[in-house]
Write an enzyme that holds these catalytic residues in place. Sequence first.
Site, PDB file in Angstrom:
ATOM      1  N   LYS A  54       0.838  -1.202   0.000  1.00 47.96           N
ATOM      2  CA  LYS A  54       0.000   0.000   0.000  1.00 47.96           C
ATOM      3  C   LYS A  54       0.874   1.252   0.000  1.00 47.96           C
ATOM      4  O   LYS A  54       0.585   2.226  -0.687  1.00 47.96           O
ATOM      5  CB  LYS A  54      -0.937  -0.013   1.210  1.00 47.96           C
ATOM      6  N   GLN A  98      -4.218  -1.793   9.859  1.00 53.43           N
ATOM      7  CA  GLN A  98      -4.132  -3.109   9.218  1.00 53.43           C
ATOM      8  C   GLN A  98      -4.659  -4.181  10.166  1.00 53.43           C
ATOM      9  O   GLN A  98      -4.176  -4.319  11.287  1.00 53.43           O
ATOM     10  CB  GLN A  98      -2.679  -3.385   8.803  1.00 53.43           C
ATOM     11  N   ASP A 121     -10.849   3.037   4.653  1.00 48.29           N
ATOM     12  CA  ASP A 121     -11.223   1.631   4.476  1.00 48.29           C
ATOM     13  C   ASP A 121     -12.739   1.486   4.310  1.00 48.29           C
ATOM     14  O   ASP A 121     -13.217   0.492   3.789  1.00 48.29           O
ATOM     15  CB  ASP A 121     -10.796   0.811   5.713  1.00 48.29           C
TER      16      ASP A 121
END
Length: 289
Positions: A54, A98, A121
């Site tokens: 990412k 994460q 997200d």
Amino acid sequence: VTARRIDGNAIAGEIRREVKEGAERLRREHGITPGLATVLVGLNPASALYVSMKRKACAEAGIASFPHELPAAASQAEILALVRRLGADAAVHGILVQLPLPPGIDERAVLDAVPLSKDVDGFHPLNIGALAMKGREPEFIPCTPNGVIELLLRTKTPVDGAHAVVLGRSNIVGMPVSLLLLQRNATVTVCHSRTRDLASITRQADILVAAIGRPRFVTRDMIRPGATVIDVGVNTIPDPARASGKRTVGDVDFEAAIEVAGAITPVPGGVGPMTIAMLLTNTLRSAGR
Ligand SMILES: NC(=O)c1ccc[n+]([C@@H]2O[C@H](COP(=O)([O-])OP(=O)(O)OC[C@H]3O[C@@H](n4cnc5c(N)ncnc54)[C@H](OP(=O)(O)O)[C@@H]3O)[C@@H](O)[C@H]2O)c1
């Protein structure tokens, strides 16, 4: 006749170039550099790999990344303090925690600490709630589900009026994908572990989205000839022929499915790269606001 192979890498590349242009424009016209903070707790190798992918994608797209790593032994209070600090940092437009977090950490409490305006997200309940309501616009659309839709749109797959069958109803994939397909006027059937006679339902699908986490579960006989198959699954299976002793497969038996489907995404190289592309899109969008 074999199916068209949907190239997720190529389509994600196209989106990443668009994000890069958007980030350049934002910098030129407003002096703003989009920024994404990543929070990695502990030493899960898969998580570390995802975060580094990412960050690399951010760098290529002109998005600043702010990596934060905490030891596996970090307390919930420490993680929460970090997330709150990032929430207040004006250079940070998106916060990515994460998952999974180490055992003993209340994942929900940590995710709830991410301000809605930085929830790139898109997992915040208010985001998912807005997705489910007519006339509401979510702040951010969750990345993997949005990647699925983007693959359909950019391959000009008709969605309006199509019968879409979604395998899986998880918060992060199945449910939001179903809501997004419904928004685009598909007729949506959501299947899960209690669904009876699954194959008879999947065989009706014009669009079949598999997100169950079962290696090569969807076999040839479950697919309607000519259907578009989007495989979200990422599963590791043993493969003695490889140096690593394993390989990654999807939820669909690709080799068999490609003989009957009209179009299909491979694993890897299908939905996976789209997830990262949509994360960049969300970060740019957040900075633009
Ligand atoms: N490409 C990407 O970027 C990306 C991102 C996220 C996830 N994934 C992958 O996508 C897959 C799904 O992830 P997830 O987080 O949604 O998984 P999850 O939370 O474990 O949910 C799995 C869903 O599949 C259903 N299911 C399980 N076995 C089934 C069966 N035999 N028949 C019918 N339905 C079944 C479950 O039903 P119940 O609700 O009844 O239990 C559940 O709704 C995984 O392989 C994951 O690695 C990929």
